[in-house]
Design a protein around this motif. Structure first.
Motif, PDB file in Angstrom:
ATOM      1  N   ASN A  15       2.486   1.779  -3.393  1.00 11.68           N
ATOM      2  CA  ASN A  15       1.512   2.257  -4.392  1.00 11.68           C
ATOM      3  C   ASN A  15       1.299   3.760  -4.268  1.00 11.68           C
ATOM      4  O   ASN A  15       1.160   4.461  -5.270  1.00 11.68           O
ATOM      5  CB  ASN A  15       0.185   1.516  -4.226  1.00 11.68           C
ATOM      6  CG  ASN A  15      -0.587   1.402  -5.515  1.00 11.68           C
ATOM      7  OD1 ASN A  15       0.005   1.280  -6.594  1.00 11.68           O
ATOM      8  ND2 ASN A  15      -1.907   1.447  -5.432  1.00 11.68           N
TER       9      ASN A  15
ATOM     10  N   HIS B 184      -9.807  -2.859  -6.955  1.00 13.82           N
ATOM     11  CA  HIS B 184      -9.318  -2.656  -5.589  1.00 13.82           C
ATOM     12  C   HIS B 184      -8.181  -3.646  -5.311  1.00 13.82           C
ATOM     13  O   HIS B 184      -8.046  -4.661  -6.013  1.00 13.82           O
ATOM     14  CB  HIS B 184     -10.449  -2.863  -4.580  1.00 13.82           C
ATOM     15  CG  HIS B 184     -11.491  -1.794  -4.625  1.00 13.82           C
ATOM     16  ND1 HIS B 184     -12.517  -1.702  -3.708  1.00 13.82           N
ATOM     17  CD2 HIS B 184     -11.652  -0.748  -5.478  1.00 13.82           C
ATOM     18  CE1 HIS B 184     -13.268  -0.652  -3.992  1.00 13.82           C
ATOM     19  NE2 HIS B 184     -12.783  -0.060  -5.061  1.00 13.82           N
ATOM     20  N   GLY B 185      -7.406  -3.371  -4.270  1.00 12.41           N
ATOM     21  CA  GLY B 185      -6.268  -4.229  -3.960  1.00 12.41           C
ATOM     22  C   GLY B 185      -6.658  -5.681  -3.769  1.00 12.41           C
ATOM     23  O   GLY B 185      -6.004  -6.592  -4.292  1.00 12.41           O
TER      24      GLY B 185
ATOM     25  N   THR C 115      -4.971  -7.916   3.954  1.00  4.67           N
ATOM     26  CA  THR C 115      -5.325  -6.665   3.283  1.00  4.67           C
ATOM     27  C   THR C 115      -5.081  -5.488   4.222  1.00  4.67           C
ATOM     28  O   THR C 115      -5.386  -5.565   5.413  1.00  4.67           O
ATOM     29  CB  THR C 115      -6.789  -6.691   2.784  1.00  4.67           C
ATOM     30  OG1 THR C 115      -7.116  -5.399   2.256  1.00  4.67           O
ATOM     31  CG2 THR C 115      -7.774  -7.034   3.883  1.00  4.67           C
TER      32      THR C 115
ATOM     33  N   CYS D 178     -15.486  -5.840  -2.146  1.00  2.00           N
ATOM     34  CA  CYS D 178     -14.449  -6.830  -1.852  1.00  2.00           C
ATOM     35  C   CYS D 178     -14.927  -7.822  -0.790  1.00  2.00           C
ATOM     36  O   CYS D 178     -14.472  -8.967  -0.754  1.00  2.00           O
ATOM     37  CB  CYS D 178     -13.167  -6.133  -1.433  1.00  2.00           C
ATOM     38  SG  CYS D 178     -12.487  -5.093  -2.740  1.00  2.00           S
TER      39      CYS D 178
ATOM     40  N   ASN E 183      -4.401  -1.172  -5.285  1.00  2.00           N
ATOM     41  CA  ASN E 183      -5.528  -0.445  -5.883  1.00  2.00           C
ATOM     42  C   ASN E 183      -5.115   0.165  -7.224  1.00  2.00           C
ATOM     43  O   ASN E 183      -4.094   0.830  -7.330  1.00  2.00           O
ATOM     44  CB  ASN E 183      -5.964   0.647  -4.908  1.00  2.00           C
ATOM     45  CG  ASN E 183      -7.107   1.470  -5.466  1.00  2.00           C
ATOM     46  OD1 ASN E 183      -6.922   2.258  -6.383  1.00  2.00           O
ATOM     47  ND2 ASN E 183      -8.291   1.280  -4.900  1.00  2.00           N
ATOM     48  N   ARG E 184      -5.938  -0.086  -8.249  1.00  2.00           N
ATOM     49  CA  ARG E 184      -5.642   0.405  -9.599  1.00  2.00           C
ATOM     50  C   ARG E 184      -6.852   1.103 -10.224  1.00  2.00           C
ATOM     51  O   ARG E 184      -6.964   1.189 -11.454  1.00  2.00           O
ATOM     52  CB  ARG E 184      -5.221  -0.785 -10.478  1.00  2.00           C
ATOM     53  CG  ARG E 184      -3.961  -1.471  -9.996  1.00  2.00           C
ATOM     54  CD  ARG E 184      -2.731  -0.654 -10.292  1.00  2.00           C
ATOM     55  NE  ARG E 184      -2.363  -0.737 -11.697  1.00  2.00           N
ATOM     56  CZ  ARG E 184      -1.606   0.167 -12.319  1.00  2.00           C
ATOM     57  NH1 ARG E 184      -1.172   1.225 -11.658  1.00  2.00           N
ATOM     58  NH2 ARG E 184      -1.295   0.014 -13.601  1.00  2.00           N
ATOM     59  N   VAL E 185      -7.766   1.575  -9.400  1.00  2.00           N
ATOM     60  CA  VAL E 185      -9.037   2.102  -9.899  1.00  2.00           C
ATOM     61  C   VAL E 185      -8.830   3.261 -10.870  1.00  2.00           C
ATOM     62  O   VAL E 185      -9.342   3.240 -11.993  1.00  2.00           O
ATOM     63  CB  VAL E 185      -9.930   2.545  -8.719  1.00  2.00           C
ATOM     64  CG1 VAL E 185     -11.139   3.330  -9.220  1.00  2.00           C
ATOM     65  CG2 VAL E 185     -10.387   1.334  -7.918  1.00  2.00           C
TER      66      VAL E 185
ATOM     67  N   GLY F 205      -1.856   4.337  -7.799  1.00  2.00           N
ATOM     68  CA  GLY F 205      -3.209   3.964  -7.376  1.00  2.00           C
ATOM     69  C   GLY F 205      -3.455   4.360  -5.937  1.00  2.00           C
ATOM     70  O   GLY F 205      -2.642   5.058  -5.314  1.00  2.00           O
TER      71      GLY F 205
ATOM     72  N   SER G 280       0.848  -1.207   0.000  1.00  2.00           N
ATOM     73  CA  SER G 280       0.000   0.000   0.000  1.00  2.00           C
ATOM     74  C   SER G 280       0.877   1.247   0.000  1.00  2.00           C
ATOM     75  O   SER G 280       0.593   2.219  -0.715  1.00  2.00           O
ATOM     76  CB  SER G 280      -0.956  -0.016   1.199  1.00  2.00           C
ATOM     77  OG  SER G 280      -0.278   0.202   2.427  1.00  2.00           O
TER      78      SER G 280
ATOM     79  N   PHE H 239      -3.906   1.110  -0.927  1.00  2.00           N
ATOM     80  CA  PHE H 239      -4.334  -0.205  -0.456  1.00  2.00           C
ATOM     81  C   PHE H 239      -3.498  -1.305  -1.089  1.00  2.00           C
ATOM     82  O   PHE H 239      -3.238  -1.270  -2.297  1.00  2.00           O
ATOM     83  CB  PHE H 239      -5.809  -0.431  -0.785  1.00  2.00           C
ATOM     84  CG  PHE H 239      -6.708   0.626  -0.234  1.00  2.00           C
ATOM     85  CD1 PHE H 239      -7.016   0.659   1.121  1.00  2.00           C
ATOM     86  CD2 PHE H 239      -7.193   1.622  -1.057  1.00  2.00           C
ATOM     87  CE1 PHE H 239      -7.808   1.669   1.641  1.00  2.00           C
ATOM     88  CE2 PHE H 239      -8.001   2.633  -0.544  1.00  2.00           C
ATOM     89  CZ  PHE H 239      -8.309   2.653   0.801  1.00  2.00           C
TER      90      PHE H 239
END
Ligand SMILES: [Zn+2]
Length: 190
Positions: A40, A77-78, A111, A119, A66-68, A46, A37, A49
Motif C-alpha cells: 500500500n 482503516h485496514g 493486522t 478499529c 488503509n484507504r482513508v 493509502g 501494508s 497498514f
C-alpha cells in the motif's frame, strides 16, 4: 442532494495478489498483513497498514489496507476494510456466527498495527476469535505520526473477556520497517 450509499474499494493491485491456499501459522498470517501494508505504501494507495481475515481453515476470507485519504473516509482503516469486505463476502455481520447463530470460527484478524480506538471498537462487534498484532500503537505514533485515540487501560483484557485471544508484537520489527518506509516516502518531519 443527500447521499444514500457508500462505496469503498480496495486498490486494483489487490486483485493481482498471489495468495496461498492457506496460512497455517500466526507468522504466515502476519507476513501477509505486513506485505499488504508495504504494498500500500509502495503503490501510494493509502496509509501504511494492512489486515487480513482468515477463516477456521486458515484461508484468506478478505484483505484490507488503509484507504482513508484516497476515499475521503475516516473509517477506511485496514482493519475496517478487511472486516467489511469479509462481512459482505460471507453475508455475516458477525464473522464467526452463521445464519443460525452457530459458531463457524475460529476467525482470525491479523493486522500490521495495533487497532486504533475505532478499529478496537469494531473488533468487539466483528465476530473474530483471535487478534494478531504486529506494531504497537506507540510505534505507529512515533514512526508514522498517527493519533491512535483512547483505548481502555486494560484493552487486551477487555477483548479477552469477550472471548477474543490477543497476540501482540508478532513480527513487530518488520511492521516497524514499513512505518519507517512510509515516513521516508511521505517526508513527514517531526
Ligand atoms: Zn483503525
Amino acid at each position: 442532494m443527500l447521499y444514500a450509499q457508500v462505496h469503498l474499494t480496495l486498490p486494483a493491485w489487490t486483485h493481482d495478489l498471489q495468495l496461498e491456499p492457506s496460512y497455517p501459522s500466526d507468522d504466515d498470517k502476519m507476513a501477509l498483513a505486513i506485505e499488504l501494508s508495504r504494498l500500500n505504501v509502495e503503490h501510494g494507495t493509502g496509509g501504511p497498514f494492512g489486515a487480513v481475515v482468515f477463516d477456521a481453515h486458515n484461508r484468506v476470507v478478505s484483505v484490507g489496507v488503509n484507504r482513508v485519504v484516497p476515499q475521503s473516509c475516516s473509517v477506511a482503516h485496514g482493519e475496517m476494510m478487511a472486516y467489511m469486505t469479509a462481512q459482505q463476502r460471507t453475508q455475516r455481520f458477525r464473522l464467526n456466527r452463521d445464519e443460525n447463530d452457530q459458531p463457524v470460527g475460529p476467525i482470525t484478524l491479523a493486522t500490521s498495527g495495533q487497532p486504533c480506538c475505532q478499529c478496537y471498537g469494531a473488533t468487539v462487534w466483528a465476530g473474530i476469535d483471535r487478534l494478531l498484532i504486529a506494531a504497537r500503537s506507540n510505534d505507529v505514533e512515533e514512526l508514522a505520526g498517527f493519533d491512535e485515540g483512547p483505548l481502555p487501560a486494560n484493552w487486551v483484557g477487555e477483548l479477552e473477556n469477550r472471548g477474543i485471544e490477543v497476540v501482540t508484537d508478532l513480527q513487530r520489527d518488520a511492521a516497524r520497517e514499513v512505518l519507517q518506509q512510509y515516513r521516508d516516502t511521505v517526508g513527514v518531519v517531526y
